[in-house]
Design an enzyme around this catalytic site. Structure first.
Site, PDB file in Angstrom:
ATOM      1  CB  CYS A   4      -0.928   0.004   1.212  1.00  0.00           C
ATOM      2  SG  CYS A   4      -2.040  -1.403   1.324  1.00  0.00           S
ATOM      3  CG  HIS A  18      -1.105   3.184   4.519  1.00  0.00           C
ATOM      4  ND1 HIS A  18      -1.137   1.906   3.976  1.00  0.00           N
ATOM      5  CD2 HIS A  18      -0.422   3.065   5.696  1.00  0.00           C
ATOM      6  CE1 HIS A  18      -0.514   1.066   4.778  1.00  0.00           C
ATOM      7  NE2 HIS A  18      -0.065   1.753   5.831  1.00  0.00           N
TER       8      HIS A  18
END
Length: 489
Positions: free
Chosen positions: A123, A179
């Site tokens: 990610c 993130h």
């Protein structure tokens, strides 16, 4: 030259493209240029939604002309990411059981890329490569695979896609998963986005908004925002409202980062399953959010189809706003698929530099400049899109932080074939480099391997022994780039 043309009902043989198709976007010369070095001029068997029925349409070439006068305005940019969506999880990419009519329609209206890659296999490194346009290993935060604590993040002083476009006059917003670091030091609003609504961490429980550490993780700007409805619904509403808003005549960038279909495996309405996961999180059970004892192919299918409906709702709002023609819409996944993903015929999945870990579904639509029904086989990866959007948006990269991506604007809009180049990846314990149709790969076993992807997308026929000079050349190329990057601790 041959070009696949997407039809409203699957894939079929087509007559020559119309004059308009040759005149705009990735039609004609651009489509012909879209084949990687040595790539076949048609799709390999097994590719696409109706693999046995796919054929290529014979085309000629025309100079890019009519599109020059079709549009001059800088586009709005709607950049949508799915989370852990596999390469073949869309019906237009070959899924035999998942139905994604909205994304399939988007592909019919634009360009479907068959050889598009994420910037990394997990990610946050991929998000670093998108936001900076550089290899994740250029920055300390990009070395985390993925970010799991508050010690690192995207340096607020580093130029980003958002900060550079904002400097060129764009309104900017990020809705969904960030993130790239945690408060108090890291946030989208510190890195070029005017607005942020979403979660900071890598995953959250869809109803309670509890993150991996049991913390509440839904924010508006830097302040907690309470909403205990299903997260995908909340993000869809926010994004739809943003694209309908009056931005005072300014073009806008919206990064819409869904967490769907990332675990935990709960669909809209699964309140009992959600409550059980929450109970385990609050009881201190580490890894409860990973949901290792839950999920199924059927539940995953439900989540992907919900993602498709959500994207469709945002696109409906865009259409109703009257901005559809002037908005470049991009859709992709942040990395390869996870446990229940359908990746056939690729090997590997999320976390690996095999094709299944980094090759991702990718669709681009811009009605004002790019004709629909096109398929590109050009090898591209995440940093390329940063460079492309900066050029299209009229923003200059920062000279002190040179981009690693190549702008595809000349390819998409003028039909200029990109020069042969190398796509580079590095994660702990693995390395990979693609040049044309050749891929150099070293997995955790430590053996160097060589694959010809046009003939072997599944990476099963190791050509290392047959092509020792090429293997050595690609290995040296990988090592030259690696020497420029920060070392792992």
């Amino acid at each position: 030259m041959r070009l696949l043309i997407m039809q409203p009902h699957g894939w079929s043989r087509s007559s020559r493209l119309s004059r308009r198709s040759f005149a705009g976007g990735v039609a004609g010369t651009a489509a012909a240029a879209g084949l990687g070095a040595g790539a076949p001029a048609h799709a390999a068997p097994g590719e696409g939604a109706a693999s046995t029925a796919e054929t290529a349409a014979q085309t000629g070439e025309r100079p890019f002309a009519a599109a020059r006068g079709r549009h001059a305005r800088r586009p709005n940019i709607l950049f949508i990411l799915g989370d852990d969506l596999g390469w073949a999880d869309l019906s237009s990419y070959g899924s035999p059981h998942i139905r994604t009519p909205h994304l399939d329609r988007l592909a019919r209206q634009g360009v479907r890329f068959t050889d598009a890659y994420s910037g990394s296999a997990t990610c946050s490194p991929t998000r670093f490569s998108l936001y900076t346009g550089r290899f994740p290993g250029r920055t300390k935060g990009g070395l985390a695979e993925p970010i799991a604590d508050k010690s690192v993040g995207l340096d607020p002083n580093h130029p980003t896609l958002a900060s550079l476009l904002r400097g060129a006059g764009y309104a900017t917003a990020l809705i969904g998963k960030w993130h790239c670091g945690y408060l108090p030091d890291y946030s989208p609003t510190r890195s070029g986005w005017d607005e942020f609504f979403g979660n900071f961490g890598g995953a959250l429980e869809y109803y309670s908004k509890l993150g991996l550490g049991g913390e509440y993780d839904l924010y508006e700007g830097d302040a907690e925002y309470k909403d205990l409805r299903y997260y995908t619904r909340v993000l869809t509403e926010r994004a739809s409202a943003y694209v309908r808003r009056d931005h005072g005549g300014r073009p806008w960038l919206l990064n819409l980062n869904f967490t769907t279909p990332h675990w935990p495996w709960t669909a809209d309405g699964d309140t009992e399953e959600s409550a059980e996961i929450v109970r385990r999180i609050k009881a201190g059970q580490k890894g409860a959010l990973w949901h290792q004892d839950g999920g199924s192919v059927e539940k995953y299918t439900e989540m992907v189809q919900d993602l498709d409906r959500s994207v469709g709702a945002v696109l409906d709002a865009l259409r109703a706003s009257g901005q559809e023609r002037d908005t470049l819409v991009f859709f992709a996944s942040d990395n390869g698929g996870e446990r229940f993903s359908y990746n056939w015929p690729l090997s590997g999945n999320k976390g690996s530099l095999q094709e299944g870990g980094i090759r991702v579904p990718t669709i681009v639509r811009w009605p004002a400049r790019i004709d629909g029904g096109q398929v590109s086989h050009e090898p591209v990866f995440t940093p390329d899109w940063t460079a492309t959007l900066l050029e299209i948006g009229g923003a200059r990269p920062d000279r002190a932080h040179p981009l690693d991506g190549t702008s595809l604007a000349p390819y998409l809009l003028k039909g200029e074939k990109p020069a042969e180049r190398e796509l580079f990846w590095r994660v702990r314990g693995e390395r990979a480099l693609r040049r044309g149709d050749w891929k150099y790969y070293r997995g955790k076993g430590g053996a160097d391997q060589l694959f010809h992807l046009a003939e072997d997308r599944r990476e099963q026929a190791d050509r290392a022994a047959a092509e020792p000079r090429l293997l050595a050349e690609l290995r040296r190329a990988w090592e030259r780039t690696d020497e420029e990057l920060l070392p792992y601790a």
